[in-house]
Enzyme design. Sequence first.
Site, PDB file in Angstrom:
ATOM      1  N   GLU A 511      -1.766  17.300 -54.106  1.00 23.99           N
ATOM      2  CA  GLU A 511      -2.912  16.492 -53.679  1.00 23.99           C
ATOM      3  C   GLU A 511      -3.157  15.287 -54.578  1.00 23.99           C
ATOM      4  O   GLU A 511      -4.136  14.549 -54.380  1.00 23.99           O
ATOM      5  CB  GLU A 511      -4.160  17.369 -53.612  1.00 23.99           C
ATOM      6  CG  GLU A 511      -4.047  18.447 -52.545  1.00 23.99           C
ATOM      7  CD  GLU A 511      -5.008  19.598 -52.789  1.00 23.99           C
ATOM      8  OE1 GLU A 511      -6.056  19.376 -53.419  1.00 23.99           O
ATOM      9  OE2 GLU A 511      -4.700  20.727 -52.357  1.00 23.99           O
ATOM     10  N   LYS A 623      -0.431  17.522 -59.070  1.00 24.48           N
ATOM     11  CA  LYS A 623      -1.426  18.586 -59.239  1.00 24.48           C
ATOM     12  C   LYS A 623      -0.733  19.940 -59.221  1.00 24.48           C
ATOM     13  O   LYS A 623      -1.099  20.854 -59.940  1.00 24.48           O
ATOM     14  CB  LYS A 623      -2.475  18.517 -58.131  1.00 24.48           C
ATOM     15  CG  LYS A 623      -3.578  19.565 -58.270  1.00 24.48           C
ATOM     16  CD  LYS A 623      -4.578  19.479 -57.129  1.00 24.48           C
ATOM     17  CE  LYS A 623      -5.666  20.545 -57.283  1.00 24.48           C
ATOM     18  NZ  LYS A 623      -6.579  20.563 -56.127  1.00 24.48           N
TER      19      LYS A 623
END
Length: 852
Positions: A511, A623
């Site tokens: 993300e 991430k």
Amino acid sequence: MVSQLDPGDPIDPHRFPLRDWSIVETRYDDSDLGTSESVFAVGNGYLGMRANPEEGRDAHVHGTFVNGFHETWQIQHAEAAYGFAQTGQTIVNAPDTKLMKLYVDDEPLTLSTADILDYERELDFRAGLLRRKVLWRTPSGKRVEVISTRMVSFTDRHLAVMTMQVTVLDGDAPVVISSQILNRQDGRDEYYVPDDALGAGFDPRKASTFDHRVLIPDPDPFVRPHRMILGYRCANSRMTLAVGADHVMETDNPVEELQDVEPDLGKKIFRVRASAGVPITLTKAVAYHSSRGVPVRELYDRCRRTLDRFREAGIDETHAAQRAWLDAYWERTDVVIEGQPRIQQATRWCLYQLAQAAARADQLGIAAKGVTGSGYEGHAFWDTEVYVIPFLTYTNPTMARNALRYRINLLDAARRRARDLAHRGALFPWRTINGEEASAYYAAGTAQFHINADIAYAFMTYADITGDRELLYRDGADVIVETARMWADLGFWRINSGESFHIHGVTGPDEYTTVVNNNLFTNVMARFNLRSAVDLMREMQREAPERYDQLVARLHLEEGEVTEWEACAEHLHIPYDETFNIHPQDDHFLECEAWDVAATPADKFPLLLHYHPLVIYRYQVLKQADVVLALFLRGEEFTAEDKRANFEYYDPITTGDSTLSAVVQSIIAAEVGYSDLALEYFRLGLLVDLADLHRNTSDGLHIASTGGVWNCLVFGFIGMRQSHGRLRFDPRLPRGWDGLEAPLQIQGRHLRVRVTQDQITVSMLSGEPLEIEIRGTSYTVTESEPVQVALDGQGPRLEWTGTTSGVGEAREDGTLLTAGYPDPDRPWQAGGLEAARKHCAQLEPPAAAGLS
């Protein structure tokens, strides 16, 4: 729960001693109430209760959750656009039945201020009970022993049972127990603390708070001498809930009983004239029933039936049924880790949490936090299909089937969502409870189209491993077809030097990189989805023609669609960079500047809480593992060289800000030879919640991470892979581990696999002979003839060492391979020596992972 005594071991061995089949707390400590409330929570997948004290205080956040029971609310977009999610969904904190307030000599027991002489709390994985024993000295000097239990039933999903035994040891005293049903959601109790008052600051992982009264009470609760039932309807979602409680008091002391029931608070009060040494035992059975719209009065009837069954069975039989259910669960599930008792304890806790999240979810879905907290609004994500359903498929296929039926039941909503985004077929939401997309931030949410392929992956894995083609032919095929239709419509053809099929404007699992073209993970998984649809249609034509004809009529499947899917899959663009010999995460990923992860201050993680998204999106920084996850899920589509090169490139720029990252990095690190690094990542995954590594366990446990622990052990260290139901093994047992053993179910067979440093043994406990593969050689395992294969080592063991100057050395099994960053001909984006230094920093064992 992070130790203040031994920085090398995050689990304080004095407060949390080692036990084989439980986690035990031997000292009350209110410094980490939120974490301990989650870690010691009890649940069954339908009903969950946080480990708040019976007395009601002190607590970080009181919580009782019913799977799927939620309120809806209008999402307010600062700048709205067509197709944005319109309605938010948040799990509701159901009325609290845990409360049994205790007063002795009119003094309340409050653990944070009481004079506690002895304390122990235990979550028992075999009995399925939360036990607590407290020795309390009252202000008047009397010693009082308080023993309590709490159980949420695995055999009756609507039932929970609690007991409290109070014995005044010194002299006589008046004792009062106030057993309650309390609607905390709407702030009825003076001790209620709403989430937004906890001072946590901005954190998108937390649940929203409501600006309206959520639970509209039924004005006429059901009241009888030993029973009370309260009913509610959610203001917006219109869902209904009934909560009932039954009481049995057993004591030789004189007792006076009082009852007071209001719409938001029901009290059953026992006033006891207690004599020294004469115990007072209160048993409280509670029932929760919910519905999308059934009248509350009908739910009252269901609660009565649940409570009547308990009264007939009694507590001993109920506890015995719980133990029997868990005996069967552990026979199918327990992974034995020889010579590593602390890791064994933590692993069993993870496996137990998977039961508490999935056992009785019964087609309601498995939320990211299970039923342990309100984090992520109580939503289900793609995590379930990738990290939890595979575990269930190999160990508890009935639970896996129920989890898949949740997606089947949401197919119509997914079709509507696809139309909203101008696509054919179905598009499952990134996050949801009721099937509608609830993500207000489309870039890192709705754009994660890969959810379709993740769901298809779970269906196909389940069908291959269980042999349950009936579910696939009858209902699963609709999901596979509609998701394939979406991919064929989403992508487009390019004709340059040859035909190729491209997918633009999507976000992968990472993300920190959003709305990109040709995300590697998305394309690889979409190709799998398309190929699975082609194979399934041809299989059904051949094996189940009647079912196939029904599907064609039901879905208006056209003759050329299957051929189109095949062509899309065959020509789907898979990014590859010949300069670095890696697969770029997307078309333009390698054009970005690399984020200096090693130089980022520790207090700036997770990045999403400290940097604007546009800052993060400009960099090469992850991430969570994205390409690396593709290497795991579709490993047969990559060479060994591909896997190692990709892992070495992406590992240094992966922050691990997601709890899903470490387990996948562990699996691939083990496969490519970084065995020590694999063990470190495994420890990080193992301790996500037990050591609160991401500082949000207070909002509920990370269920996908607990599933990832099983994945690490079986896919990483045992080295298992499967293709079309055929199992392959290539063990990678960590140094210092004496052995690793796991049960597996495949196509009706029960296997047990044991790996030691020098041998793998595959035994058939029951079932027909099965052909398996061990390090490239085929074997047949039968009930009478287990397969034993000597191992010539545990595969290559790569080590990476460096100096402060940044010079590094790569060694394989102790032999020097090269200096620099494993291959000096690969300078990487951040520069060879600098990349080497960062990678060395990644390999330093984190202090929080010092489990021994």
